[in-house]
Design an enzyme around this catalytic site. Structure first.
Site, PDB file in Angstrom:
ATOM      1  CB  CYS A 187      -0.941  -0.009   1.203  1.00 30.36           C
ATOM      2  SG  CYS A 187      -0.105  -0.107   2.810  1.00 30.36           S
ATOM      3  NE  ARG A 202       6.787  -5.130  14.143  1.00 28.51           N
ATOM      4  CZ  ARG A 202       6.676  -5.465  12.871  1.00 28.51           C
ATOM      5  NH1 ARG A 202       5.597  -6.068  12.439  1.00 28.51           N
ATOM      6  NH2 ARG A 202       7.643  -5.209  12.021  1.00 28.51           N
ATOM      7  CG  ASN A 218      -3.567   1.472   5.728  1.00 29.96           C
ATOM      8  OD1 ASN A 218      -3.746   2.591   6.216  1.00 29.96           O
ATOM      9  ND2 ASN A 218      -3.892   0.347   6.370  1.00 29.96           N
TER      10      ASN A 218
END
Length: 336
Positions: free
Chosen positions: A154, A199, A317
């Protein structure tokens, strides 16, 4: 009639289905099958209701081992090995592989071996695929001989049309890109273990730097920029729509007006439907469900010393990219 199968019915897979129907129903494309390991009841529910994109206006229900969308019956499968899928029996022309997991030529050949005519990955793939396409920029290279194609990412679809346009007008030397991306499924709701220590942190509570291969992906589409661009990325606590900050140096002396007018011309010409331009005082949520690959915010364009250009662009996106998946599918089949 182009018969497609969706392998992986997550964010992109579901948006592809919705985009096909909500665009006014392209009569030349038909989804004949979906392969997804999730429960069929959950697949139906998430097709009907979507936090980012709202309620789907077509009726959706289970019908045995199929999903009924309007009057269209779509076969459902839950097969881990693509080689076992009945693509030949279903006459599948193109598999849209939206798993985000598969990405090699060997992976795609499992679909081909099962009888699919072609494979289109919804993500960057290995370099050995037949082509990587950013629709609107290089889809014209398709000859019909390509059987394994990647639709890039994207963010690549967002930034490449802008870079190509500005290079043609002003000759770009080099540049840097910062992607400000909405949170994704590979992040945590609360702190939890992940191989990437950043993360491990709660997605809703932090701006989180992540690795990106955007610069390498850009080089695959625009090889003359090899080694000329670098990119970084951060994830932010929103669920959809991405901003991109692009800085470039150009050989020709330019003004803000020069840059913005070049992009406006492109948005009305060769990149119509791909690139859009606005000077309204908008924020990220205003671009939700926007089908363009990129929307330039002309109010944020800056020029320093006539050669350093900085600009801000937006993209949905999910929705924009899903629409490009369908565009590339059409281009692959039109090429032969």
């Amino acid at each position: 009639m182009i018969k497609i199968a969706i392998n992986g019915y997550g964010r992109i897979g579901r948006n592809v289905l919705r985009a096909l129907y909500e665009s006014g129903r392209d009569k030349n494309i038909k989804i004949v099958a979906i392969n997804e390991l999730a429960a069929p009841e959950a697949m139906v529910h998430l097709t009907r209701f979507d936090t980012s994109h709202g309620r789907f206006r077509y009726p959706v229900q289970l019908a045995g081992h199929s999903m009924l969308v309007g009057e269209d019956l779509i076969s459902l499968f839950a097969e881990q090995d693509p080689a076992n899928l009945p693509w030949r029996a279903l006459g599948v022309d193109v598999v849209l592989d939206c798993t985000g997991v598969f990405g090699s030529r060997a992976d795609a050949e499992l679909h081909l071996g099962a009888g699919a005519g072609k494979v289109l990955f919804s993500h960057p793939a290995d370099a050995d695929v037949d082509a990587t396409i950013v629709y609107g920029v290089n889809h014209q290279v398709l000859t019909g001989r390509e059987r394994i194609v990647s639709n890039a990412s994207c963010t690549t679809n967002c930034v490449v049309p802008v870079i190509e346009t500005l290079h043609r007008e002003f000759e770009i030397n080099c540049g840097t890109i910062t992607t400000i991306h909405s949170a994704m499924h590979d992040q945590q709701v609360i702190d939890a273990y992940h191989s990437d220590l950043r993360r491990t942190r709660a997605a809703s509570q932090s701006i989180i730097p992540v690795d990106t291969k955007l610069a390498k992906g850009l080089e695959r589409i625009l090889p003359h920029f090899a080694g000329k661009f670098e990119a970084i990325a951060v994830r932010v606590p929103t669920i959809n729509v991405t901003a991109m900050d692009l800085s470039i140096t150009v050989r020709k002396k330019v003004t803000v007006t020069d840059v913005n007018q070049a992009l406006q011309r492109a948005s009305r010409g060769t990149l119509s439907g791909i690139l859009d331009y606005t000077e309204e005082p908008l924020v990220s949520v205003d671009f939700n469900h926007d089908a363009h690959s990129c929307i330039i915010d002309g109010t944020q364009t800056r020029v320093s010393d006539a050669n350093l250009v900085k600009m801000l662009m937006w993209c949905d996106n999910e929705w924009g990219f899903a629409n490009r998946m369908l565009d590339t599918t059409r281009a692959m089949m039109a090429a032969g």
